[in-house]
Design an enzyme around this catalytic site. Structure first.
Site, mmCIF file in Angstrom:
data_model
loop_
_atom_site.group_PDB
_atom_site.id
_atom_site.type_symbol
_atom_site.label_atom_id
_atom_site.label_comp_id
_atom_site.label_asym_id
_atom_site.label_seq_id
_atom_site.Cartn_x
_atom_site.Cartn_y
_atom_site.Cartn_z
ATOM 1 N N ARG A 71 -3.645 8.505 4.484
ATOM 2 C CA ARG A 71 -3.557 7.326 5.356
ATOM 3 C C ARG A 71 -4.065 7.571 6.768
ATOM 4 N NH1 ARG A 71 -3.519 3.350 1.742
ATOM 5 N NH2 ARG A 71 -2.111 3.873 0.051
ATOM 6 N N ARG A 77 16.362 -11.371 -2.408
ATOM 7 C CA ARG A 77 17.187 -12.135 -3.347
ATOM 8 C C ARG A 77 18.587 -12.287 -2.764
ATOM 9 N NH1 ARG A 77 17.465 -9.558 -9.046
ATOM 10 N NH2 ARG A 77 18.157 -11.648 -9.548
ATOM 11 N N SER A 115 16.547 -6.646 0.250
ATOM 12 C CA SER A 115 16.471 -7.583 -0.875
ATOM 13 C C SER A 115 16.382 -9.028 -0.392
ATOM 14 C CB SER A 115 17.694 -7.417 -1.781
ATOM 15 O OG SER A 115 17.736 -8.487 -2.700
ATOM 16 N N GLN A 135 0.843 -1.203 0.000
ATOM 17 C CA GLN A 135 0.000 0.000 0.000
ATOM 18 C C GLN A 135 0.878 1.253 0.000
ATOM 19 O OE1 GLN A 135 -2.492 -0.577 3.476
ATOM 20 N NE2 GLN A 135 -3.811 -2.012 2.406
ATOM 21 N N ILE A 141 3.946 1.706 -1.087
ATOM 22 C CA ILE A 141 4.735 1.963 -2.298
ATOM 23 C C ILE A 141 3.914 2.684 -3.359
ATOM 24 C CG2 ILE A 141 4.284 -0.191 -3.612
ATOM 25 C CD1 ILE A 141 7.777 1.246 -3.034
HETATM 26 C C1 LIG Z 1 -8.012 4.337 1.471
HETATM 27 C C2 LIG Z 1 -7.252 4.006 0.220
HETATM 28 C C3 LIG Z 1 -7.638 2.929 -0.565
HETATM 29 C C4 LIG Z 1 -6.928 2.602 -1.728
HETATM 30 N N1 LIG Z 1 -7.306 1.516 -2.459
HETATM 31 C C5 LIG Z 1 -6.580 1.160 -3.561
HETATM 32 C C6 LIG Z 1 -6.923 -0.007 -4.329
HETATM 33 O O1 LIG Z 1 -7.878 -0.710 -4.023
HETATM 34 N N2 LIG Z 1 -6.157 -0.332 -5.412
HETATM 35 C C7 LIG Z 1 -5.089 0.440 -5.784
HETATM 36 O O2 LIG Z 1 -4.441 0.101 -6.770
HETATM 37 N N3 LIG Z 1 -4.738 1.559 -5.087
HETATM 38 C C8 LIG Z 1 -5.449 1.936 -3.983
HETATM 39 N N4 LIG Z 1 -5.087 3.046 -3.279
HETATM 40 C C9 LIG Z 1 -3.905 3.818 -3.717
HETATM 41 C C10 LIG Z 1 -4.323 5.164 -4.362
HETATM 42 O O3 LIG Z 1 -5.061 4.940 -5.540
HETATM 43 C C11 LIG Z 1 -3.066 6.010 -4.658
HETATM 44 O O4 LIG Z 1 -2.278 5.325 -5.594
HETATM 45 C C12 LIG Z 1 -2.236 6.267 -3.431
HETATM 46 O O5 LIG Z 1 -3.051 6.749 -2.394
HETATM 47 C C13 LIG Z 1 -1.138 7.266 -3.727
HETATM 48 O O6 LIG Z 1 -1.715 8.509 -3.992
HETATM 49 P P1 LIG Z 1 -1.095 9.497 -5.059
HETATM 50 O O7 LIG Z 1 -1.032 8.859 -6.401
HETATM 51 O O8 LIG Z 1 -1.847 10.777 -4.955
HETATM 52 O O9 LIG Z 1 0.390 9.719 -4.447
HETATM 53 P P2 LIG Z 1 1.784 9.768 -5.186
HETATM 54 O O10 LIG Z 1 2.018 8.563 -6.000
HETATM 55 O O11 LIG Z 1 2.801 10.076 -4.119
HETATM 56 O O12 LIG Z 1 1.683 10.973 -6.147
HETATM 57 C C14 LIG Z 1 1.502 12.295 -5.655
HETATM 58 C C15 LIG Z 1 0.874 13.102 -6.748
HETATM 59 O O13 LIG Z 1 1.774 13.162 -7.858
HETATM 60 C C16 LIG Z 1 1.029 13.069 -9.075
HETATM 61 N N5 LIG Z 1 1.437 11.858 -9.800
HETATM 62 C C17 LIG Z 1 2.276 10.889 -9.368
HETATM 63 N N6 LIG Z 1 2.453 9.964 -10.309
HETATM 64 C C18 LIG Z 1 1.695 10.343 -11.360
HETATM 65 C C19 LIG Z 1 1.434 9.784 -12.634
HETATM 66 N N7 LIG Z 1 1.981 8.648 -13.051
HETATM 67 N N8 LIG Z 1 0.596 10.447 -13.439
HETATM 68 C C20 LIG Z 1 0.004 11.581 -13.075
HETATM 69 N N9 LIG Z 1 0.210 12.179 -11.872
HETATM 70 C C21 LIG Z 1 1.050 11.549 -11.027
HETATM 71 C C22 LIG Z 1 -0.448 13.058 -8.690
HETATM 72 O O14 LIG Z 1 -0.914 14.370 -8.656
HETATM 73 C C23 LIG Z 1 -0.434 12.515 -7.293
HETATM 74 O O15 LIG Z 1 -1.542 12.888 -6.510
HETATM 75 C C24 LIG Z 1 -5.784 3.393 -2.120
HETATM 76 C C25 LIG Z 1 -5.428 4.485 -1.333
HETATM 77 C C26 LIG Z 1 -6.124 4.806 -0.183
HETATM 78 C C27 LIG Z 1 -5.698 5.993 0.658
#
Ligand SMILES: Cc1cc2nc3c(=O)[nH]c(=O)nc-3n(C[C@H](O)[C@H](O)[C@H](O)COP(=O)(O)OP(=O)(O)OC[C@H]3O[C@@H](n4cnc5c(N)ncnc54)[C@H](O)[C@@H]3O)c2cc1C
Length: 312
Positions: free
Chosen positions: A218, A123, A121, A108, A110
């Site tokens: 979180r 590995r 690692s 979660q 990562i």
């Molecule tokens: C309660 C809860 C339930 C969840 N359930 C699931 C689930 O069921 N399955 C699942 O897969 N995930 C789940 N997630 C993960 C969620 O979808 C996000 O991936 C995670 O919270 C990270 O958020 P973020 O992408 O905003 O953060 P970060 O990855 O740190 O990114 C920060 C910000 O940078 C920008 N950014 C980063 N990378 C990109 C990119 N590639 N493209 C465009 N903009 C980018 C965005 O603005 C983003 O908000 C859950 C999260 C929470 C809190």
């Protein structure tokens, strides 16, 4: 919180003979190499940091000009920045943590991509006989309203049965892992029978802006889908360190992000269209007319409850 003995600290840290011009952050210093225990085998501790509250204000003044120093204190400026989502200056503060957590928590964690990670690692190194066993009180039934959550507690007996099953499973998994290693199977393959309850660890470096984003997602209790208890434990540990290292920014974060809520245009229109407070029964009926989507209706009702606008 446990203290590391001096022998465990890197030699460079014990060598005070090299003075630095970098600002020393007393609130962060006191957390360096002091692990906060998380779950049964995990921890979080601060390995290094950069910056303090002043660094946020200092960076903002590059854009606003030194004149702001006279009219606005650092606290006023930092709070203004966060209220208006002017988040760049918060990226001037960085934290590097050493974290140890079950693999399912790491999966979660990562997902927060705006951080730098270096993980243990399996590995290269042997996986340890360390598995997450939940405290009995967090062993609960599946929630029927929130498919991603837990509901009421199981009985003490049921909790003990769950723990017995898990312990037997982990013992068997680890014995099989050791057996494969004795057969000289490569570590990278021998580990594949270990479950996501096994512990991993990593160094995690992140700036304050992205760390606040992580903590909001979180730790936020008002969001409809709450984060899983086990990752919340780590969020709370890091929040203690952040609160000590950047107290002004952290307070602003509590006020404008963690303990705040957002209202949609539909929520606002609904609130503006009637007199308050109203009975919950009445509000429920009127919400049906306003929102087609049940989930959105429930969320709006929840917000109205937080605002003390409905009488039960
Ligand atoms: C309660 C809860 C339930 C969840 N359930 C699931 C689930 O069921 N399955 C699942 O897969 N995930 C789940 N997630 C993960 C969620 O979808 C996000 O991936 C995670 O919270 C990270 O958020 P973020 O992408 O905003 O953060 P970060 O990855 O740190 O990114 C920060 C910000 O940078 C920008 N950014 C980063 N990378 C990109 C990119 N590639 N493209 C465009 N903009 C980018 C965005 O603005 C983003 O908000 C859950 C999260 C929470 C809190």
């Amino acid at each position: 919180v446990s203290e590391h003995s001096n022998e465990e600290l890197p030699a460079r840290i014990l060598d005070n003979s090299k003075p630095s011009l970098r600002p020393v952050n007393e609130g962060a210093e006191k957390w360096l190499y002091r692990p906060i225990s998380c779950l049964n085998h995990g921890f979080v501790y601060l390995v290094d940091y950069m910056g303090n509250d002043e660094a946020i204000a200092q960076a903002a003044r590059v854009s606003y000009g030194a004149g702001t120093k006279k009219v606005q204190t650092d606290a006023d400026l930092i709070r203004h920045l966060l209220r208006h989502t002017h988040t760049g200056p918060f990226e001037m503060v960085e934290f590097k943590f050493h974290c140890k957590m079950p693999i399912f928590v790491a999966r979660q964690w990562i997902r927060h991509r705006m951080a730098s990670v270096n993980e243990y690692s399996g590995r290269y190194s042997e996986m340890l006989d360390e598995f997450y066993l939940p405290e009995p009180e967090v062993i609960r039934k599946q929630s029927v309203v929130n498919r991603q959550g837990r509901a009421e507690e199981l009985t003490r007996e049921q909790q003990e049965t769950v723990l017995r099953i898990l312990k037997a499973e982990f013992t068997s998994q680890y014995n099989s892992y050791k057996e494969l290693l004795r057969m000289d199977v490569a570590k990278e393959l021998a580990r594949i029978g270990l479950s996501v309850a096994n512990y991993t660890q990593w160094y995690w470096k992140i700036d304050l802006h992205n760390l606040m984003h992580f903590l909001r997602l979180r730790l936020h209790l008002h969001l409809d889908s709450r984060a899983q208890h086990e990752i919340q434990v780590y969020g709370k540990a890091m929040a203690r360190i952040v609160g000590s290292a950047v107290p002004i920014a952290y307070l602003a974060f509590l006020d404008y992000c963690l303990n705040a809520m957002s209202l949609s245009a539909l929520d606002i229109a609904f609130i503006q269209s009637r007199d308050w407070p109203q009975s919950e029964e009445q509000v429920r009926e009127e919400l049906v007319a306003r929102f087609n989507n049940k989930r959105e209706r429930d969320e709006c009702l929840q917000k109205l409850r937080w605002l003390s606008l409905v009488r039960s």
